[in-house]
Design an enzyme around this catalytic site. Sequence first.
Site, PDB file in Angstrom:
ATOM      1  N   HIS A 188      31.840  35.535  43.599  1.00  0.00           N
ATOM      2  CA  HIS A 188      30.780  35.874  42.659  1.00  0.00           C
ATOM      3  C   HIS A 188      29.665  34.866  42.634  1.00  0.00           C
ATOM      4  O   HIS A 188      28.498  35.220  42.452  1.00  0.00           O
ATOM      5  CB  HIS A 188      31.363  36.197  41.288  1.00  0.00           C
ATOM      6  CG  HIS A 188      31.866  37.588  41.324  1.00  0.00           C
ATOM      7  ND1 HIS A 188      31.062  38.656  41.052  1.00  0.00           N
ATOM      8  CD2 HIS A 188      33.040  38.082  41.770  1.00  0.00           C
ATOM      9  CE1 HIS A 188      31.734  39.756  41.287  1.00  0.00           C
ATOM     10  NE2 HIS A 188      32.945  39.446  41.714  1.00  0.00           N
ATOM     11  N   ARG A 295      26.520  45.242  37.274  1.00  0.00           N
ATOM     12  CA  ARG A 295      27.871  44.691  37.030  1.00  0.00           C
ATOM     13  C   ARG A 295      27.939  44.250  35.566  1.00  0.00           C
ATOM     14  O   ARG A 295      27.414  43.189  35.220  1.00  0.00           O
ATOM     15  CB  ARG A 295      28.112  43.470  37.926  1.00  0.00           C
ATOM     16  CG  ARG A 295      28.260  43.773  39.408  1.00  0.00           C
ATOM     17  CD  ARG A 295      28.563  42.475  40.151  1.00  0.00           C
ATOM     18  NE  ARG A 295      29.042  42.703  41.492  1.00  0.00           N
ATOM     19  CZ  ARG A 295      28.287  42.611  42.593  1.00  0.00           C
ATOM     20  NH1 ARG A 295      27.012  42.298  42.494  1.00  0.00           N
ATOM     21  NH2 ARG A 295      28.813  42.811  43.781  1.00  0.00           N
ATOM     22  N   ARG A 331      28.093  50.161  36.156  1.00  0.00           N
ATOM     23  CA  ARG A 331      29.521  50.123  36.488  1.00  0.00           C
ATOM     24  C   ARG A 331      30.283  49.662  35.258  1.00  0.00           C
ATOM     25  O   ARG A 331      29.917  48.664  34.632  1.00  0.00           O
ATOM     26  CB  ARG A 331      29.781  49.158  37.641  1.00  0.00           C
ATOM     27  CG  ARG A 331      31.261  49.097  37.979  1.00  0.00           C
ATOM     28  CD  ARG A 331      31.533  48.257  39.173  1.00  0.00           C
ATOM     29  NE  ARG A 331      31.432  46.839  38.879  1.00  0.00           N
ATOM     30  CZ  ARG A 331      31.586  45.891  39.787  1.00  0.00           C
ATOM     31  NH1 ARG A 331      31.814  46.214  41.045  1.00  0.00           N
ATOM     32  NH2 ARG A 331      31.495  44.629  39.476  1.00  0.00           N
ATOM     33  N   GLU A 430      36.663  51.131  47.025  1.00  0.00           N
ATOM     34  CA  GLU A 430      36.880  49.739  47.408  1.00  0.00           C
ATOM     35  C   GLU A 430      38.351  49.411  47.632  1.00  0.00           C
ATOM     36  O   GLU A 430      38.710  48.259  47.816  1.00  0.00           O
ATOM     37  CB  GLU A 430      36.218  48.771  46.419  1.00  0.00           C
ATOM     38  CG  GLU A 430      36.397  49.101  44.968  1.00  0.00           C
ATOM     39  CD  GLU A 430      35.560  48.239  44.038  1.00  0.00           C
ATOM     40  OE1 GLU A 430      34.940  47.263  44.477  1.00  0.00           O
ATOM     41  OE2 GLU A 430      35.545  48.546  42.845  1.00  0.00           O
ATOM     42  N   ASP A 454      35.191  44.425  48.305  1.00  0.00           N
ATOM     43  CA  ASP A 454      36.622  44.597  48.075  1.00  0.00           C
ATOM     44  C   ASP A 454      37.267  45.438  49.169  1.00  0.00           C
ATOM     45  O   ASP A 454      38.405  45.178  49.560  1.00  0.00           O
ATOM     46  CB  ASP A 454      36.871  45.232  46.703  1.00  0.00           C
ATOM     47  CG  ASP A 454      36.848  44.179  45.615  1.00  0.00           C
ATOM     48  OD1 ASP A 454      37.522  43.147  45.801  1.00  0.00           O
ATOM     49  OD2 ASP A 454      36.143  44.365  44.617  1.00  0.00           O
ATOM     50  N   CYS A 501      27.258  49.627  47.764  1.00  0.00           N
ATOM     51  CA  CYS A 501      26.751  48.595  46.862  1.00  0.00           C
ATOM     52  C   CYS A 501      27.394  47.234  47.128  1.00  0.00           C
ATOM     53  O   CYS A 501      27.145  46.283  46.412  1.00  0.00           O
ATOM     54  CB  CYS A 501      26.927  48.994  45.405  1.00  0.00           C
ATOM     55  SG  CYS A 501      28.640  49.234  44.942  1.00  0.00           S
TER      56      CYS A 501
HETATM   57  C1  PEP Z   1      32.375  45.382  46.007  1.00  0.00           C
HETATM   58  O1  PEP Z   1      33.583  45.170  45.880  1.00  0.00           O
HETATM   59  O2  PEP Z   1      31.812  45.579  47.106  1.00  0.00           O
HETATM   60  C2  PEP Z   1      31.507  45.402  44.809  1.00  0.00           C
HETATM   61  C3  PEP Z   1      30.250  45.785  44.881  1.00  0.00           C
HETATM   62  O3  PEP Z   1      32.056  44.982  43.646  1.00  0.00           O
HETATM   63  P1  PEP Z   1      32.282  43.443  43.255  1.00  0.00           P
HETATM   64  O4  PEP Z   1      31.641  42.602  44.304  1.00  0.00           O
HETATM   65  O5  PEP Z   1      31.667  43.262  41.905  1.00  0.00           O
HETATM   66  O6  PEP Z   1      33.775  43.350  43.230  1.00  0.00           O
HETATM   67 MG    MG Z   2      34.472  45.221  43.916  1.00  0.00          MG
END
Ligand code: PEP
Ligand code: MG
Length: 595
Positions: A188, A295, A331, A430, A454, A501
Amino acid sequence: MLKGNSLSKGVAIGKIYLLDSSKFCIIKQKLDAEKVDDEIMRFRQAIEKSKKQMQEIKKRASKVGDKYAVILDTYTLLLEDEVIVNDTIENIKNNKLNAEWALTETLDKFTKLFNNMNDDYLKAKKDDLDLVVHGIIRNLIGHSQEKLSEIDEPVILVAHALSPSDTIAMPKNLVLGMITEVGGKTSHVAIFASALGIPLIGGIKELTAQVNTGEHIIIDAIDGYVVTNPSEEQLKHYRKKQENYRSYEQKLLENIHQPAKTLDGTHVKLMANIESPDELKSLRKFGAEGVGLYRTEYLYLMAKTPPTENELYENFKKVAQEMEPLPVVIRTLDIGMDKQLQDMNEEPENNPALGLRGIRMSLSNPGLFTHQLKAILRASMYGDIRILYPMISAVEEFIEANELLEHAKDHLKKQQIPFKEDISVGAMIETPAAAICVDHLLEAADFVSVGTNDLIQYLLAVDRTNESVASLYQPFHPAVLKSLKGIFKAGRDSGKEVSICGEMGGDPLATIVLLGLGFQGELSMEAHSIPKVKKVIRKISLEEAKQMADHALSLSSTEEINNFILSEMQARFPSDFDRDTTFGEKLFPVENNSN
Ligand code: PEP
Ligand code: MG
């Protein structure tokens, strides 16, 4: 020069701010005999400083009540404990060790002792000791006690790791760059840094033990190097590289008003991923055609208690209004794995990536989930809002979430609060299960959005936050390409929209391959990547893209695919994919690769 992983591109030059963290990396150092007395003195001074700090805290905490005062007294007693102090001093003296290391050994000894006790009360004391010892270590290595939010001059943050709450708390305009000892490309902090265009390097092991607050440092997050205590010559070189990179980024912005159309006229909508309404201002600057992923978990991570329905509603309404008439995909809460709520009181999980995260957490906390759904529904009156459920691994989960959505709608109807009845609802793809069963999901959902971050992690069984396996995290692995092809085909067969995304959607290196694999939907990414991806889209035809994807699919190893894609992209876009010649040659040898 130290080599790491470049997680958010750019060059930063500045003074270090070493972040206060309990995960110090302490190195064992042998001292010359004549330095031992000074080291003991340094250790005693650090203890005195800790005592003063504790008194300060006690003064401030006196209003909180007796219970708290008792805890603080425990800490003071531990600081005065002659056994701990003497044990450490003996160790410094007898083994000629640096104080940080000697104290860590004392801590280890006592930790083992506490662990072997059968008394829970005494066992709990181990944590108090740990806290006190880390306070002394912070003083020994000159760590600032200030909090991130108190930074008041431009700095380069150096930390073992940065949690989502750290990134939220930091004054973004004063953070020139960041370096962490851990962290992969889709952690993140990497997504956060990319969103704000802050250069970030991860995976520089033991850096926190080698540098101090106030020292100068250079981050070359184009080629992935960190230069500590740079020479004049190095400073000159990197200032030039920084300038070159900035003008490259500036030049890219020239295309923001042009449509993202391929040579044969296919329009690919380019949307932005956001984590807070603060980012909205910059979206238009990069030419975003909407928000493809909001997010929302950061709203929860920032607050001590979960936000109320009204707070959420005001937040979503603001985003909808500012983006109107462009779409906003919200989301629902994706808590779990590396994003944990402090107040959830959940038992720590052995395997959080496979645990109660995403939609699973929401379904097991229907109250919390319903608040969020009601807030989104209410805000839907103010713009083109869509809902997206994270971490779906079965159609039943999607249906169950929709039942709660219907329940939320009934509530609002009873309260006579207006909302958009036919709001669009999508599922994130994902997990491998969702990728394989995407046809069924497309029957139940209005759209799907592929979370490649993911999906790659779960398909390849590689923890996306673990830098020791970062080299195995490969977006162009044949399994990833084949899965994506299947997902895009299911989308076309169903006539419903498939978006992307995850980070792969914003990687210009992947753009042609994605189109060639049959991608036709919306690409959502960190806003500053939009001009780069658009530049690629505007220069290719779908036929050409298909040929490239077909060839990539015919290769069986990731290395071959990586080489093939890179050489194709370098041939087509030399200034974008041939970084070294564009931004400056590697003038300086890598002396000490700590990896
Ligand atoms: C992903 O998993 O690609 C996604 C967009 O969600 P996050 O990165 O917030 O897990
Ligand atoms: Mg994700």
